[in-house]
Design a protein around this motif. Structure first.
Motif, PDB file in Angstrom:
ATOM      1  N   LEU A  25       0.856  -1.222   0.072  1.00  0.00           N
ATOM      2  CA  LEU A  25      -0.001   0.134  -0.152  1.00  0.00           C
ATOM      3  C   LEU A  25       0.787   1.302   0.011  1.00  0.00           C
ATOM      4  O   LEU A  25       0.513   2.285  -0.633  1.00  0.00           O
ATOM      5  CB  LEU A  25      -0.969  -0.015   1.380  1.00  0.00           C
ATOM      6  CG  LEU A  25      -2.219  -0.936   1.101  1.00  0.00           C
ATOM      7  CD1 LEU A  25      -3.012  -1.191   2.385  1.00  0.00           C
ATOM      8  CD2 LEU A  25      -2.890  -0.802   0.000  1.00  0.00           C
ATOM      9  N   THR A  26       1.921   1.260   0.695  1.00  0.00           N
ATOM     10  CA  THR A  26       2.964   2.455   0.552  1.00  0.00           C
ATOM     11  C   THR A  26       3.391   2.617  -0.881  1.00  0.00           C
ATOM     12  O   THR A  26       3.639   3.840  -1.333  1.00  0.00           O
ATOM     13  CB  THR A  26       4.159   2.159   1.526  1.00  0.00           C
ATOM     14  OG1 THR A  26       3.615   2.012   2.857  1.00  0.00           O
ATOM     15  CG2 THR A  26       5.140   3.148   1.570  1.00  0.00           C
ATOM     16  N   LEU A  27       3.866   1.416  -1.522  1.00  0.00           N
ATOM     17  CA  LEU A  27       4.347   1.588  -2.860  1.00  0.00           C
ATOM     18  C   LEU A  27       3.138   2.219  -3.796  1.00  0.00           C
ATOM     19  O   LEU A  27       3.433   2.930  -4.731  1.00  0.00           O
ATOM     20  CB  LEU A  27       4.829   0.401  -3.403  1.00  0.00           C
ATOM     21  CG  LEU A  27       5.965  -0.147  -2.953  1.00  0.00           C
ATOM     22  CD1 LEU A  27       6.475  -1.610  -3.310  1.00  0.00           C
ATOM     23  CD2 LEU A  27       7.225   0.813  -3.189  1.00  0.00           C
ATOM     24  N   GLU A  28       1.776   1.814  -3.610  1.00  0.00           N
ATOM     25  CA  GLU A  28       0.847   2.250  -4.266  1.00  0.00           C
ATOM     26  C   GLU A  28       0.506   3.886  -4.088  1.00  0.00           C
ATOM     27  O   GLU A  28       0.284   4.676  -5.172  1.00  0.00           O
ATOM     28  CB  GLU A  28      -0.630   1.513  -3.880  1.00  0.00           C
ATOM     29  CG  GLU A  28      -0.660   0.061  -4.471  1.00  0.00           C
ATOM     30  CD  GLU A  28      -2.048  -0.428  -4.014  1.00  0.00           C
ATOM     31  OE1 GLU A  28      -2.864   0.202  -3.426  1.00  0.00           O
ATOM     32  OE2 GLU A  28      -2.235  -1.749  -4.185  1.00  0.00           O
ATOM     33  N   HIS A  29       0.993   4.062  -2.733  1.00  0.00           N
ATOM     34  CA  HIS A  29       0.539   5.599  -2.344  1.00  0.00           C
ATOM     35  C   HIS A  29       1.837   6.581  -3.117  1.00  0.00           C
ATOM     36  O   HIS A  29       1.564   7.443  -3.553  1.00  0.00           O
ATOM     37  CB  HIS A  29       0.926   5.662  -0.853  1.00  0.00           C
ATOM     38  CG  HIS A  29       0.168   6.810  -0.073  1.00  0.00           C
ATOM     39  ND1 HIS A  29      -0.917   6.766   0.415  1.00  0.00           N
ATOM     40  CD2 HIS A  29       0.744   8.108   0.157  1.00  0.00           C
ATOM     41  CE1 HIS A  29      -1.557   7.903   0.713  1.00  0.00           C
ATOM     42  NE2 HIS A  29      -0.306   8.788   0.566  1.00  0.00           N
ATOM     43  N   LEU A  30       2.951   5.858  -3.075  1.00  0.00           N
ATOM     44  CA  LEU A  30       4.113   6.520  -3.610  1.00  0.00           C
ATOM     45  C   LEU A  30       3.853   6.653  -5.045  1.00  0.00           C
ATOM     46  O   LEU A  30       4.106   7.832  -5.817  1.00  0.00           O
ATOM     47  CB  LEU A  30       5.472   5.604  -3.362  1.00  0.00           C
ATOM     48  CG  LEU A  30       5.896   5.989  -1.936  1.00  0.00           C
ATOM     49  CD1 LEU A  30       7.406   4.757  -1.944  1.00  0.00           C
ATOM     50  CD2 LEU A  30       6.587   7.309  -1.961  1.00  0.00           C
ATOM     51  N   TRP A  31       3.355   5.861  -5.760  1.00  0.00           N
ATOM     52  CA  TRP A  31       2.930   5.792  -7.279  1.00  0.00           C
ATOM     53  C   TRP A  31       1.958   6.828  -7.412  1.00  0.00           C
ATOM     54  O   TRP A  31       2.366   7.641  -8.387  1.00  0.00           O
ATOM     55  CB  TRP A  31       2.378   4.344  -7.646  1.00  0.00           C
ATOM     56  CG  TRP A  31       1.509   4.299  -9.057  1.00  0.00           C
ATOM     57  CD1 TRP A  31       0.385   4.526  -9.069  1.00  0.00           C
ATOM     58  CD2 TRP A  31       2.342   4.389 -10.404  1.00  0.00           C
ATOM     59  NE1 TRP A  31      -0.140   4.514 -10.469  1.00  0.00           N
ATOM     60  CE2 TRP A  31       1.092   4.363 -11.388  1.00  0.00           C
ATOM     61  CE3 TRP A  31       3.488   4.491 -10.782  1.00  0.00           C
ATOM     62  CZ2 TRP A  31       1.181   4.686 -12.421  1.00  0.00           C
ATOM     63  CZ3 TRP A  31       3.543   4.426 -12.189  1.00  0.00           C
ATOM     64  CH2 TRP A  31       2.672   4.469 -13.265  1.00  0.00           C
ATOM     65  N   LEU A  32       0.821   6.682  -6.802  1.00  0.00           N
ATOM     66  CA  LEU A  32      -0.166   8.044  -7.022  1.00  0.00           C
ATOM     67  C   LEU A  32       0.547   9.415  -6.736  1.00  0.00           C
ATOM     68  O   LEU A  32       0.338  10.323  -7.407  1.00  0.00           O
ATOM     69  CB  LEU A  32      -1.432   7.868  -5.786  1.00  0.00           C
ATOM     70  CG  LEU A  32      -2.091   6.543  -6.261  1.00  0.00           C
ATOM     71  CD1 LEU A  32      -3.025   6.477  -5.067  1.00  0.00           C
ATOM     72  CD2 LEU A  32      -3.038   6.684  -7.422  1.00  0.00           C
ATOM     73  N   VAL A  33       1.336   9.526  -5.734  1.00  0.00           N
ATOM     74  CA  VAL A  33       2.007  10.895  -5.626  1.00  0.00           C
ATOM     75  C   VAL A  33       2.783  11.421  -6.442  1.00  0.00           C
ATOM     76  O   VAL A  33       3.095  12.410  -6.952  1.00  0.00           O
ATOM     77  CB  VAL A  33       2.426  11.140  -3.918  1.00  0.00           C
ATOM     78  CG1 VAL A  33       3.257  12.140  -3.688  1.00  0.00           C
ATOM     79  CG2 VAL A  33       1.482  10.694  -2.863  1.00  0.00           C
ATOM     80  N   GLY A  34       3.840  10.271  -6.936  1.00  0.00           N
ATOM     81  CA  GLY A  34       4.943  10.497  -7.894  1.00  0.00           C
ATOM     82  C   GLY A  34       4.319  10.929  -9.148  1.00  0.00           C
ATOM     83  O   GLY A  34       4.899  11.924  -9.592  1.00  0.00           O
ATOM     84  N   ILE A  35       3.496  10.223  -9.678  1.00  0.00           N
ATOM     85  CA  ILE A  35       2.961  10.319 -11.050  1.00  0.00           C
ATOM     86  C   ILE A  35       2.102  11.761 -11.014  1.00  0.00           C
ATOM     87  O   ILE A  35       2.335  12.600 -12.107  1.00  0.00           O
ATOM     88  CB  ILE A  35       1.984   9.228 -11.595  1.00  0.00           C
ATOM     89  CG1 ILE A  35       2.892   7.825 -11.545  1.00  0.00           C
ATOM     90  CG2 ILE A  35       1.351   9.898 -13.007  1.00  0.00           C
ATOM     91  CD1 ILE A  35       3.863   7.855 -12.746  1.00  0.00           C
ATOM     92  N   SER A  36       1.353  11.821 -10.169  1.00  0.00           N
ATOM     93  CA  SER A  36       0.561  13.184  -9.989  1.00  0.00           C
ATOM     94  C   SER A  36       1.613  14.468  -9.932  1.00  0.00           C
ATOM     95  O   SER A  36       1.178  15.376 -10.446  1.00  0.00           O
ATOM     96  CB  SER A  36      -0.279  13.169  -8.856  1.00  0.00           C
ATOM     97  OG  SER A  36       0.201  12.985  -7.627  1.00  0.00           O
ATOM     98  N   THR A  37       2.619  14.375  -9.067  1.00  0.00           N
ATOM     99  CA  THR A  37       3.456  15.452  -8.923  1.00  0.00           C
ATOM    100  C   THR A  37       4.178  15.690 -10.281  1.00  0.00           C
ATOM    101  O   THR A  37       4.426  16.897 -10.522  1.00  0.00           O
ATOM    102  CB  THR A  37       4.583  15.182  -7.838  1.00  0.00           C
ATOM    103  OG1 THR A  37       3.683  14.754  -6.619  1.00  0.00           O
ATOM    104  CG2 THR A  37       5.234  16.384  -7.565  1.00  0.00           C
ATOM    105  N   LEU A  38       4.553  14.388 -10.908  1.00  0.00           N
ATOM    106  CA  LEU A  38       5.338  14.708 -12.097  1.00  0.00           C
ATOM    107  C   LEU A  38       4.583  15.439 -13.205  1.00  0.00           C
ATOM    108  O   LEU A  38       4.904  16.404 -13.907  1.00  0.00           O
ATOM    109  CB  LEU A  38       5.772  13.375 -12.506  1.00  0.00           C
ATOM    110  CG  LEU A  38       6.660  13.376 -13.975  1.00  0.00           C
ATOM    111  CD1 LEU A  38       7.814  14.159 -13.962  1.00  0.00           C
ATOM    112  CD2 LEU A  38       7.001  11.926 -14.370  1.00  0.00           C
ATOM    113  N   LEU A  39       3.226  15.159 -13.241  1.00  0.00           N
ATOM    114  CA  LEU A  39       2.420  15.659 -14.052  1.00  0.00           C
ATOM    115  C   LEU A  39       2.071  17.091 -13.778  1.00  0.00           C
ATOM    116  O   LEU A  39       1.808  18.023 -14.807  1.00  0.00           O
ATOM    117  CB  LEU A  39       1.131  14.957 -14.305  1.00  0.00           C
ATOM    118  CG  LEU A  39       0.873  13.552 -15.050  1.00  0.00           C
ATOM    119  CD1 LEU A  39      -0.363  12.724 -14.748  1.00  0.00           C
ATOM    120  CD2 LEU A  39       1.220  13.840 -16.390  1.00  0.00           C
TER     121      LEU A  39
END
Length: 210
Positions: free
Chosen positions: A17-31
């Protein structure tokens, strides 16, 4: 069962779930950075764009997160995948600090330095990439830092629409009235926010002009 034992027993799920959280935050911040930095540059270069761009970003920021998720649910293609919807919502929320800090950073460059660049024959694009952006980089990173910390917190709400992340534990804990489950989501999310704040704060200080 104490909290440490719970973390030990469920470490694999917490990690996932932490990796899922990082994925959501990382992709959205990059965009958000890919959209927000050009919009901040546009606002700084052409002041007529400043009010509509910042005004729109301010309006988005005032929409309650659950309401925004609800508004986006009926959108074709997005509503089919909860993670797409969550990434779009987080991207929209992250825009304001990035746009505002990019604008502030570029407008804050010493006019004498810009004039010196023009006197050396630099074009507008050369001034932007060789003078203004390097000098404004620490302020821009500060905006990204704020956006990341905001996104880490908001991403927990994405679990309400089935997008995963550490909010899964929090919502499950609320439903079961279990403090252990709530803390299993809240503590890793807080650690992620603090780690991101520390790392980007260090980068911001390194990029600060001397």
């Amino acid at each position: 069962m104490n909290l440490l034992h719970f973390f030990s027993e469920n470490r694999q799920q917490i990690l996932e779930l932490t990796l899922e959280h990082l994925w959501l935050v990382g992709i959205s911040t990059l965009l958000a950075a890919c959209i927000g930095i050009p919009l901040g540059i546009l606002s700084a270069r052409w002041p007529a764009w400043n009010k509509p761009v910042l005004g729109t970003a301010n309006i988005i920021q005032t929409i309650p997160s659950l309401a925004l998720f609800g508004f986006l649910l009926p959108v074709p293609w997005l509503g089919d995948r909860a993670d797409r919807l969550a990434i779009l919502a987080l991207t929209l929320y992250a825009l304001l600090p990035i746009i505002r800090n990019t604008y502030t950073g570029i407008r804050g460059v010493d006019p004498a330095v810009v004039e010196a660049g023009r006197g050396m024959g630099l074009t507008a694009n050369q001034l932007l990439f060789q003078v203004e952006l390097p000098l404004a980089s620490s302020v821009i990173v500060s905006g990204i830092r704020i956006a990341v910390v905001i996104s880490v917190g908001l991403a927990t709400i994405a679990a309400a629409i089935g997008a995963g992340g550490l909010g899964e534990f929090i919502f499950r804990g609320l439903a079961m009235v279990s403090n252990q489950l709530i803390l299993a989501g809240a503590i890793p999310a807080a650690v992620l926010a603090l780690a991101a704040d520390f790392a980007l704060g260090w980068l911001e200080r390194r990029l600060r002009p001397r």
